[in-house]
Scaffold this motif. Structure first.
Motif, PDB file in Angstrom:
ATOM      1  N   THR A  60       0.864  -1.182   0.000  1.00 61.50           N
ATOM      2  CA  THR A  60       0.000   0.000   0.000  1.00 61.50           C
ATOM      3  C   THR A  60       0.898   1.230   0.000  1.00 61.50           C
ATOM      4  OG1 THR A  60      -1.449  -1.245   1.474  1.00 61.50           O
ATOM      5  CG2 THR A  60      -1.953   1.092   1.181  1.00 61.50           C
ATOM      6  N   VAL A  61       0.680   2.135  -0.955  1.00 62.54           N
ATOM      7  CA  VAL A  61       1.515   3.344  -0.990  1.00 62.54           C
ATOM      8  C   VAL A  61       0.717   4.589  -0.595  1.00 62.54           C
ATOM      9  CG1 VAL A  61       1.238   3.926  -3.447  1.00 62.54           C
ATOM     10  CG2 VAL A  61       3.351   4.514  -2.276  1.00 62.54           C
ATOM     11  N   ALA A  62      -0.618   4.558  -0.772  1.00 64.55           N
ATOM     12  CA  ALA A  62      -1.408   5.743  -0.427  1.00 64.55           C
ATOM     13  C   ALA A  62      -2.864   5.362  -0.180  1.00 64.55           C
ATOM     14  CB  ALA A  62      -1.332   6.767  -1.563  1.00 64.55           C
ATOM     15  N   VAL A  63      -3.507   6.144   0.668  1.00 65.93           N
ATOM     16  CA  VAL A  63      -4.953   6.024   0.911  1.00 65.93           C
ATOM     17  C   VAL A  63      -5.528   7.429   0.806  1.00 65.93           C
ATOM     18  CG1 VAL A  63      -6.769   5.262   2.480  1.00 65.93           C
ATOM     19  CG2 VAL A  63      -4.525   4.146   2.563  1.00 65.93           C
ATOM     20  N   GLU A  64      -6.517   7.578  -0.064  1.00 64.13           N
ATOM     21  CA  GLU A  64      -7.116   8.908  -0.269  1.00 64.13           C
ATOM     22  C   GLU A  64      -8.613   8.873   0.039  1.00 64.13           C
ATOM     23  OE1 GLU A  64      -5.531  10.803  -4.205  1.00 64.13           O
ATOM     24  OE2 GLU A  64      -5.460   8.616  -4.378  1.00 64.13           O
ATOM     25  N   GLY A  65      -9.101  10.009   0.476  1.00 57.73           N
ATOM     26  CA  GLY A  65     -10.542  10.212   0.599  1.00 57.73           C
ATOM     27  C   GLY A  65     -11.234   9.287   1.578  1.00 57.73           C
ATOM     28  N   MET A  66     -10.546   8.958   2.665  1.00 57.64           N
ATOM     29  CA  MET A  66     -11.170   8.069   3.666  1.00 57.64           C
ATOM     30  C   MET A  66     -12.358   8.802   4.298  1.00 57.64           C
ATOM     31  SD  MET A  66     -10.330   5.076   4.991  1.00 57.64           S
ATOM     32  CE  MET A  66     -11.638   4.263   5.833  1.00 57.64           C
ATOM     33  N   SER A  67     -13.552   8.253   4.139  1.00 58.81           N
ATOM     34  CA  SER A  67     -14.755   8.883   4.706  1.00 58.81           C
ATOM     35  C   SER A  67     -15.536   7.864   5.512  1.00 58.81           C
ATOM     36  CB  SER A  67     -15.678   9.405   3.608  1.00 58.81           C
ATOM     37  OG  SER A  67     -15.020  10.340   2.813  1.00 58.81           O
ATOM     38  N   PHE A  68     -15.809   8.212   6.758  1.00 62.84           N
ATOM     39  CA  PHE A  68     -16.660   7.366   7.605  1.00 62.84           C
ATOM     40  C   PHE A  68     -18.058   7.979   7.556  1.00 62.84           C
ATOM     41  CE2 PHE A  68     -12.359   6.769   9.227  1.00 62.84           C
ATOM     42  CZ  PHE A  68     -12.278   5.380   9.251  1.00 62.84           C
ATOM     43  N   LEU A  69     -18.985   7.305   6.870  1.00 59.47           N
ATOM     44  CA  LEU A  69     -20.305   7.876   6.585  1.00 59.47           C
ATOM     45  C   LEU A  69     -21.332   7.521   7.654  1.00 59.47           C
ATOM     46  CD1 LEU A  69     -20.241   6.720   2.850  1.00 59.47           C
ATOM     47  CD2 LEU A  69     -19.617   8.987   3.697  1.00 59.47           C
ATOM     48  N   GLN A  70     -21.207   6.311   8.203  1.00 65.76           N
ATOM     49  CA  GLN A  70     -22.158   5.817   9.217  1.00 65.76           C
ATOM     50  C   GLN A  70     -21.370   4.982  10.227  1.00 65.76           C
ATOM     51  OE1 GLN A  70     -25.646   6.058   9.034  1.00 65.76           O
ATOM     52  NE2 GLN A  70     -25.730   7.106   7.063  1.00 65.76           N
ATOM     53  N   PRO A  71     -21.838   4.903  11.484  1.00 59.24           N
ATOM     54  CA  PRO A  71     -21.114   4.071  12.450  1.00 59.24           C
ATOM     55  C   PRO A  71     -21.276   2.570  12.167  1.00 59.24           C
ATOM     56  CG  PRO A  71     -23.083   5.020  13.456  1.00 59.24           C
ATOM     57  CD  PRO A  71     -22.981   5.597  12.077  1.00 59.24           C
ATOM     58  N   VAL A  72     -20.287   1.799  12.610  1.00 54.53           N
ATOM     59  CA  VAL A  72     -20.373   0.334  12.543  1.00 54.53           C
ATOM     60  C   VAL A  72     -20.572  -0.158  13.974  1.00 54.53           C
ATOM     61  CG1 VAL A  72     -19.144  -1.791  11.941  1.00 54.53           C
ATOM     62  CG2 VAL A  72     -18.894   0.247  10.513  1.00 54.53           C
ATOM     63  N   LYS A  73     -21.492  -1.117  14.129  1.00 59.08           N
ATOM     64  CA  LYS A  73     -21.836  -1.583  15.472  1.00 59.08           C
ATOM     65  C   LYS A  73     -21.463  -3.045  15.652  1.00 59.08           C
ATOM     66  CE  LYS A  73     -25.541   1.730  15.460  1.00 59.08           C
ATOM     67  NZ  LYS A  73     -26.773   1.994  14.798  1.00 59.08           N
ATOM     68  N   VAL A  74     -21.244  -3.428  16.897  1.00 60.93           N
ATOM     69  CA  VAL A  74     -20.942  -4.829  17.208  1.00 60.93           C
ATOM     70  C   VAL A  74     -22.084  -5.700  16.666  1.00 60.93           C
ATOM     71  CG1 VAL A  74     -20.727  -6.515  19.093  1.00 60.93           C
ATOM     72  CG2 VAL A  74     -19.564  -4.302  19.246  1.00 60.93           C
ATOM     73  N   GLY A  75     -21.703  -6.782  15.975  1.00 60.75           N
ATOM     74  CA  GLY A  75     -22.703  -7.694  15.412  1.00 60.75           C
ATOM     75  C   GLY A  75     -23.026  -7.408  13.956  1.00 60.75           C
ATOM     76  N   ASP A  76     -22.625  -6.229  13.447  1.00 63.45           N
ATOM     77  CA  ASP A  76     -22.844  -5.934  12.022  1.00 63.45           C
ATOM     78  C   ASP A  76     -22.030  -6.901  11.161  1.00 63.45           C
ATOM     79  OD1 ASP A  76     -24.381  -3.747  12.714  1.00 63.45           O
ATOM     80  OD2 ASP A  76     -22.910  -2.243  12.077  1.00 63.45           O
ATOM     81  N   THR A  77     -22.607  -7.340  10.058  1.00 68.51           N
ATOM     82  CA  THR A  77     -21.822  -8.059   9.044  1.00 68.51           C
ATOM     83  C   THR A  77     -21.181  -6.999   8.158  1.00 68.51           C
ATOM     84  OG1 THR A  77     -23.286  -9.964   9.079  1.00 68.51           O
ATOM     85  CG2 THR A  77     -21.922  -9.703   7.132  1.00 68.51           C
ATOM     86  N   VAL A  78     -19.864  -7.062   8.064  1.00 70.18           N
ATOM     87  CA  VAL A  78     -19.077  -6.023   7.387  1.00 70.18           C
ATOM     88  C   VAL A  78     -18.549  -6.596   6.071  1.00 70.18           C
ATOM     89  CG1 VAL A  78     -16.968  -4.636   7.591  1.00 70.18           C
ATOM     90  CG2 VAL A  78     -18.434  -4.974   9.591  1.00 70.18           C
ATOM     91  N   ALA A  79     -18.917  -5.953   4.958  1.00 69.86           N
ATOM     92  CA  ALA A  79     -18.502  -6.463   3.646  1.00 69.86           C
ATOM     93  C   ALA A  79     -17.735  -5.369   2.892  1.00 69.86           C
ATOM     94  CB  ALA A  79     -19.727  -6.889   2.841  1.00 69.86           C
TER      95      ALA A  79
END
Ligand SMILES: CC(C)(COP(=O)(O)OP(=O)(O)OC[C@H]1O[C@@H](n2cnc3c(N)ncnc32)[C@H](O)[C@@H]1OP(=O)(O)O)[C@@H](O)C(=O)NCCC(=O)NCCS
Length: 133
Positions: A60-79
């Motif tokens: 990995t050389v760069a990460v751009e535009g990281m945006s957290f739009l909504q919270p993630v909660k315990v028990g969520d299936t993350v895809a």
């Protein structure tokens, strides 16, 4: 920022590269999921796509535009969904989106997005050309 209805009317695009469940061990003392844990999932998932494309080791050389739009909660299936946007001589630009399915719910919600750039490298870590199809 688009409203929730607009967000929910969209569907994930790209390839499903990683799927996991947000666990209590991934939280901070307030019980919220760490952004860093989510970024790690995105890096792992898009890295799988990058090395599949490059057929070699990638970094990995760069990460751009990281945006957290909504919270993630315990028990969520993350895809994590990712696609190759562009390929340079040795680098690849890979947008990644994270969608979650809330515990006991069926609809998916986009929670995070960013664009990761990877470089194909040889065993010594020197950039090597990515073969174009
Ligand atoms: C990735 C790395 C090998 C590139 O080395 P370098 O000497 O900058 O190599 P180059 O200048 O030839 O660049 C290689 C490619 O990376 C791209 N690149 C370099 N820095 C970049 C940046 N900050 N953002 C986007 N692309 C970048 C170049 O544009 C080039 O792409 P191209 O070949 O498709 O045109 C080197 O920077 C490195 O090892 N970084 C650490 C990676 C790492 O450890 N990641 C994990 C962090 S925990």
């Amino acid at each position: 920022m688009p409203n929730d209805d607009a967000e929910n009317s969209e569907q994930p695009k790209g390839e499903l590269v990683i799927r996991t469940i947000a666990m209590p061990a991934d939280t901070n003392p307030n019980g919220d999921i760490f952004g860093g844990w989510l970024m790690a999932q995105m890096d792992l998932g898009s890295g799988i796509l990058a090395s599949k494309m490059a057929k070699t080791r990638v970094v990995t050389v760069a990460v751009e535009g990281m945006s957290f739009l909504q919270p993630v909660k315990v028990g969520d299936t993350v895809a994590c969904y990712a696609w190759v946007e562009s390929v340079g001589r040795t680098s690849m630009k890979i947008p990644v989106e994270v969608w979650v399915q809330r515990y006991m719910h069926t609809e998916q919600t986009r929670v995070t997005r960013a664009v990761f750039t990877y470089v194909a490298v040889d065993p010594s870590g020197r950039p090597v050309p990515v073969e174009r199809l």
